[in-house]
Design a protein around this motif. Structure first.
Motif, PDB file in Angstrom:
ATOM      1  N   VAL A   1       0.814  -1.213   0.000  1.00 52.24           N
ATOM      2  CA  VAL A   1       0.000   0.000   0.000  1.00 52.24           C
ATOM      3  C   VAL A   1       0.849   1.265   0.000  1.00 52.24           C
ATOM      4  CG1 VAL A   1      -1.662   1.324   1.361  1.00 52.24           C
ATOM      5  CG2 VAL A   1      -1.961  -1.146   1.086  1.00 52.24           C
ATOM      6  N   VAL A   2       1.837   1.337   0.894  1.00 51.01           N
ATOM      7  CA  VAL A   2       2.569   2.589   1.110  1.00 51.01           C
ATOM      8  C   VAL A   2       3.292   3.077  -0.147  1.00 51.01           C
ATOM      9  CG1 VAL A   2       4.455   3.653   2.409  1.00 51.01           C
ATOM     10  CG2 VAL A   2       2.747   2.264   3.590  1.00 51.01           C
ATOM     11  N   PRO A   3       4.069   2.227  -0.851  1.00 54.76           N
ATOM     12  CA  PRO A   3       4.731   2.739  -2.068  1.00 54.76           C
ATOM     13  C   PRO A   3       3.752   3.262  -3.107  1.00 54.76           C
ATOM     14  CG  PRO A   3       5.707   0.666  -1.387  1.00 54.76           C
ATOM     15  CD  PRO A   3       4.489   0.846  -0.561  1.00 54.76           C
ATOM     16  N   HIS A   4       2.574   2.634  -3.204  1.00 54.88           N
ATOM     17  CA  HIS A   4       1.579   3.088  -4.182  1.00 54.88           C
ATOM     18  C   HIS A   4       1.035   4.466  -3.830  1.00 54.88           C
ATOM     19  CE1 HIS A   4       0.817   0.085  -7.256  1.00 54.88           C
ATOM     20  NE2 HIS A   4       1.148  -0.818  -6.367  1.00 54.88           N
ATOM     21  N   LEU A   5       0.838   4.722  -2.555  1.00 47.32           N
ATOM     22  CA  LEU A   5       0.316   6.015  -2.146  1.00 47.32           C
ATOM     23  C   LEU A   5       1.322   7.130  -2.390  1.00 47.32           C
ATOM     24  CD1 LEU A   5      -1.417   5.070   1.240  1.00 47.32           C
ATOM     25  CD2 LEU A   5      -2.504   5.486  -0.968  1.00 47.32           C
ATOM     26  N   LEU A   6       2.609   6.824  -2.244  1.00 51.69           N
ATOM     27  CA  LEU A   6       3.638   7.865  -2.332  1.00 51.69           C
ATOM     28  C   LEU A   6       4.257   7.998  -3.719  1.00 51.69           C
ATOM     29  CD1 LEU A   6       5.478   7.191   1.054  1.00 51.69           C
ATOM     30  CD2 LEU A   6       3.839   8.994   0.543  1.00 51.69           C
ATOM     31  N   ARG A   7       4.186   6.952  -4.544  1.00 50.72           N
ATOM     32  CA  ARG A   7       4.867   6.974  -5.836  1.00 50.72           C
ATOM     33  C   ARG A   7       4.461   8.151  -6.733  1.00 50.72           C
ATOM     34  NH1 ARG A   7       4.149   2.125  -6.944  1.00 50.72           N
ATOM     35  NH2 ARG A   7       6.183   1.353  -6.287  1.00 50.72           N
ATOM     36  N   PRO A   8       3.177   8.473  -6.882  1.00 48.50           N
ATOM     37  CA  PRO A   8       2.830   9.614  -7.747  1.00 48.50           C
ATOM     38  C   PRO A   8       3.394  10.940  -7.250  1.00 48.50           C
ATOM     39  CG  PRO A   8       0.895   8.253  -7.285  1.00 48.50           C
ATOM     40  CD  PRO A   8       1.975   7.790  -6.375  1.00 48.50           C
ATOM     41  N   LEU A   9       3.735  11.027  -5.966  1.00 48.86           N
ATOM     42  CA  LEU A   9       4.226  12.286  -5.395  1.00 48.86           C
ATOM     43  C   LEU A   9       5.717  12.490  -5.596  1.00 48.86           C
ATOM     44  CD1 LEU A   9       2.277  12.157  -1.992  1.00 48.86           C
ATOM     45  CD2 LEU A   9       1.590  13.270  -4.123  1.00 48.86           C
ATOM     46  N   VAL A  10       6.418  11.446  -6.059  1.00 46.32           N
ATOM     47  CA  VAL A  10       7.874  11.553  -6.236  1.00 46.32           C
ATOM     48  C   VAL A  10       8.295  11.330  -7.684  1.00 46.32           C
ATOM     49  CG1 VAL A  10       8.357  10.872  -3.860  1.00 46.32           C
ATOM     50  CG2 VAL A  10       8.223   9.120  -5.624  1.00 46.32           C
ATOM     51  N   GLY A  11       7.357  11.446  -8.599  1.00 47.04           N
ATOM     52  CA  GLY A  11       7.710  11.301 -10.007  1.00 47.04           C
ATOM     53  C   GLY A  11       8.048   9.890 -10.417  1.00 47.04           C
ATOM     54  N   HIS A  12       7.566   8.895  -9.678  1.00 49.36           N
ATOM     55  CA  HIS A  12       7.768   7.476 -10.020  1.00 49.36           C
ATOM     56  C   HIS A  12       9.246   7.094 -10.081  1.00 49.36           C
ATOM     57  CE1 HIS A  12       3.472   6.813 -11.010  1.00 49.36           C
ATOM     58  NE2 HIS A  12       3.518   8.084 -11.382  1.00 49.36           N
ATOM     59  N   ARG A  13      10.088   7.736  -9.285  1.00 50.78           N
ATOM     60  CA  ARG A  13      11.513   7.391  -9.248  1.00 50.78           C
ATOM     61  C   ARG A  13      11.817   6.579  -7.994  1.00 50.78           C
ATOM     62  NH1 ARG A  13      15.628  12.094 -10.109  1.00 50.78           N
ATOM     63  NH2 ARG A  13      16.947  10.273  -9.700  1.00 50.78           N
ATOM     64  N   PRO A  14      12.314   5.345  -8.159  1.00 50.22           N
ATOM     65  CA  PRO A  14      12.560   4.478  -6.997  1.00 50.22           C
ATOM     66  C   PRO A  14      13.511   5.079  -5.978  1.00 50.22           C
ATOM     67  CG  PRO A  14      12.604   3.195  -9.019  1.00 50.22           C
ATOM     68  CD  PRO A  14      12.523   4.639  -9.438  1.00 50.22           C
ATOM     69  N   ALA A  15      14.578   5.755  -6.415  1.00 50.20           N
ATOM     70  CA  ALA A  15      15.555   6.288  -5.469  1.00 50.20           C
ATOM     71  C   ALA A  15      14.922   7.303  -4.529  1.00 50.20           C
ATOM     72  CB  ALA A  15      16.725   6.920  -6.218  1.00 50.20           C
ATOM     73  N   ARG A  16      13.999   8.094  -5.019  1.00 48.16           N
ATOM     74  CA  ARG A  16      13.305   9.075  -4.189  1.00 48.16           C
ATOM     75  C   ARG A  16      12.233   8.405  -3.328  1.00 48.16           C
ATOM     76  NH1 ARG A  16      11.116  13.358  -8.355  1.00 48.16           N
ATOM     77  NH2 ARG A  16      10.374  14.340  -6.414  1.00 48.16           N
ATOM     78  N   LEU A  17      11.689   7.307  -3.825  1.00 49.66           N
ATOM     79  CA  LEU A  17      10.585   6.644  -3.135  1.00 49.66           C
ATOM     80  C   LEU A  17      11.042   5.849  -1.918  1.00 49.66           C
ATOM     81  CD1 LEU A  17       7.550   5.905  -3.144  1.00 49.66           C
ATOM     82  CD2 LEU A  17       8.115   3.991  -4.662  1.00 49.66           C
ATOM     83  N   LEU A  18      12.265   5.290  -1.951  1.00 49.03           N
ATOM     84  CA  LEU A  18      12.699   4.364  -0.914  1.00 49.03           C
ATOM     85  C   LEU A  18      12.643   4.968   0.492  1.00 49.03           C
ATOM     86  CD1 LEU A  18      15.701   2.541  -2.644  1.00 49.03           C
ATOM     87  CD2 LEU A  18      13.379   1.693  -2.310  1.00 49.03           C
ATOM     88  N   PRO A  19      13.336   6.083   0.766  1.00 48.77           N
ATOM     89  CA  PRO A  19      13.296   6.595   2.144  1.00 48.77           C
ATOM     90  C   PRO A  19      11.906   7.083   2.561  1.00 48.77           C
ATOM     91  CG  PRO A  19      14.436   8.144   0.694  1.00 48.77           C
ATOM     92  CD  PRO A  19      14.213   6.899  -0.093  1.00 48.77           C
ATOM     93  N   LEU A  20      11.157   7.631   1.611  1.00 49.16           N
ATOM     94  CA  LEU A  20       9.815   8.103   1.946  1.00 49.16           C
ATOM     95  C   LEU A  20       8.875   6.936   2.247  1.00 49.16           C
ATOM     96  CD1 LEU A  20       9.492  10.940  -0.720  1.00 49.16           C
ATOM     97  CD2 LEU A  20      10.002  11.175   1.710  1.00 49.16           C
ATOM     98  N   SER A  21       9.055   5.815   1.553  1.00 43.71           N
ATOM     99  CA  SER A  21       8.242   4.634   1.843  1.00 43.71           C
ATOM    100  C   SER A  21       8.549   4.078   3.231  1.00 43.71           C
ATOM    101  CB  SER A  21       8.467   3.549   0.793  1.00 43.71           C
ATOM    102  OG  SER A  21       7.904   3.916  -0.437  1.00 43.71           O
ATOM    103  N   ALA A  22       9.813   4.186   3.648  1.00 41.37           N
ATOM    104  CA  ALA A  22      10.164   3.759   5.010  1.00 41.37           C
ATOM    105  C   ALA A  22       9.413   4.601   6.039  1.00 41.37           C
ATOM    106  CB  ALA A  22      11.668   3.856   5.221  1.00 41.37           C
ATOM    107  N   LEU A  23       9.396   5.924   5.847  1.00 41.22           N
ATOM    108  CA  LEU A  23       8.670   6.799   6.768  1.00 41.22           C
ATOM    109  C   LEU A  23       7.168   6.527   6.713  1.00 41.22           C
ATOM    110  CD1 LEU A  23      10.541  10.174   6.088  1.00 41.22           C
ATOM    111  CD2 LEU A  23      10.644   8.805   8.176  1.00 41.22           C
ATOM    112  N   GLY A  24       6.641   6.365   5.500  1.00 39.18           N
ATOM    113  CA  GLY A  24       5.213   6.096   5.352  1.00 39.18           C
ATOM    114  C   GLY A  24       4.808   4.775   5.971  1.00 39.18           C
ATOM    115  N   GLY A  25       5.645   3.749   5.816  1.00 35.98           N
ATOM    116  CA  GLY A  25       5.347   2.452   6.423  1.00 35.98           C
ATOM    117  C   GLY A  25       5.325   2.529   7.939  1.00 35.98           C
ATOM    118  N   ALA A  26       6.279   3.276   8.511  1.00 38.27           N
ATOM    119  CA  ALA A  26       6.286   3.442   9.970  1.00 38.27           C
ATOM    120  C   ALA A  26       5.020   4.154  10.442  1.00 38.27           C
ATOM    121  CB  ALA A  26       7.531   4.227  10.392  1.00 38.27           C
ATOM    122  N   CYS A  27       4.591   5.170   9.692  1.00 38.72           N
ATOM    123  CA  CYS A  27       3.359   5.897  10.055  1.00 38.72           C
ATOM    124  C   CYS A  27       2.135   4.984   9.992  1.00 38.72           C
ATOM    125  CB  CYS A  27       3.163   7.094   9.114  1.00 38.72           C
ATOM    126  SG  CYS A  27       4.346   8.437   9.345  1.00 38.72           S
TER     127      CYS A  27
END
Length: 326
Positions: free
Chosen positions: A256-282
């Motif tokens: 769920v978390v990567p899907h929610l955040l991916r459109p907000l980071v331009g679909h770039r994995p390198a930008r998505l990784l740390p944000l997905s960690a924060l989103g998963g913790a939340c």
């Protein structure tokens, strides 16, 4: 939205949820709990905070971060939006390792035998997947499904052959996933494996960006795809294996978390990784607060809540994929 603004927002949300996890409970309102802490620094409320709520909050944040980060990395590597940590057999293998320790009686003799066995099970499961998969991405998916199914079958066999019905019931409840009754010993045990897994996964960002073009393009840019797979699988095994070993099986966070955040980071994995960690913790801390406050008498298992949240989202992804298919 910029990465800095999004990251700042997620950090603030994480701090709010972490504070809520420490202060909110079914018995005492947050303000009364805080006043009690300040009024009596040596009182029983401090014992509740340090021995019960702090380990729960720390493990919730660690587990959620591991699942979110691993899900984003696997989706980037497999280039499949439906990928999540369970697809490479890590969760099922870790669960079987922990159940084996419980079934054999080691968990009774040594309280930390269950999480240690879970971590070893995850590592062995990933080694088996790597040995079976070959070099193709499809081989990795098929090997992961096979190992996951085999580990789940062995877990069911252990439950079926358990001579003690109470032990079988306890194993079943553990498999549903929960942060209850965990101690700081569990935190310290999982922490080194978790951090090592995070470091492995975070180093794959640039290679995953290149791989989003295609494998030939990534290879032409100088990235070793065999090494990338090894580092990624090691990171998933360490981070998710440690999480599963101490909390049980918690699904759908990595989906769920990567899907929610991916459109907000331009679909770039390198930008998505740390944000997905924060989103998963939340998401994990929010789900744990939900189970503690909504059903205080008989607490719902955390894995049940995340499945109830994630399953409709999964249905939505499948329906959207079916509608957009040629």
């Amino acid at each position: 939205m910029s990465d800095r603004a999004l990251g700042t927002g997620l950090v603030l949300l994480l701090a709010l949820l972490f504070s809520g996890s420490l202060l909110l409970g079914p018995a005492t309102p947050a303000l009364a709990f805080l006043e009690g802490l300040l009024a009596d620094p040596d009182g029983p409320l401090w014992l509740i905070l340090v021995e019960i709520r702090l380990p729960r909050a720390l493990l919730g944040a660690m587990t959620g971060a591991s699942l979110g980060l691993a899900g984003a990395a696997l989706q980037g590597y497999l280039r499949n939006p439906l990928a999540e940590p369970g697809i490479v057999g890590v969760s099922a293998s870790a669960a079987f390792g922990a159940v084996l320790a419980f079934y054999s009686g080691l968990a009774t003799l040594l309280p930390l035998a269950m999480p240690v066995s879970g971590i070893l099970g995850a590592l062995l499961g990933v080694l088996l997947v790597q040995a079976l998969a070959g070099t193709a991405t499809l081989g990795l998916i098929l090997a992961g499904v096979a190992v996951s199914s085999f580990a789940s079958a062995l877990t069911s066999l252990a439950l079926n052959l358990s001579p003690n019905p109470f032990a079988a019931t306890e194993i079943t409840f553990w498999l549903m996933g929960s942060l209850a009754d965990r101690s700081l010993d569990h935190v310290w045990l999982a922490l080194p494996f978790t951090v090592a897994g995070w470091l492995c996964l975070l180093t794959t960002g640039r290679a995953l960006d290149a791989l989003s073009l295609d494998e030939d393009a990534a290879a032409s840019l100088g990235f070793d795809l065999a090494r990338l797979r090894l580092v990624l699988l090691a990171g998933v095994a360490l981070a998710v294996g440690a999480a599963t070993a101490v909390t049980g099986v918690v699904g759908f966070v990595g989906l769920v978390v990567p899907h929610l955040l991916r459109p907000l980071v331009g679909h770039r994995p390198a930008r998505l990784l740390p944000l997905s960690a924060l989103g998963g913790a939340c998401l994990m801390l929010a789900s744990d607060l939900l189970v503690r406050l909504v059903t205080p008498g008989q607490e719902l298992k955390l894995g049940v809540v995340t499945a109830l949240i994630g399953t409709p989202f999964f249905f939505f992804l499948v329906l959207r994929a079916a509608r957009t298919a040629p």
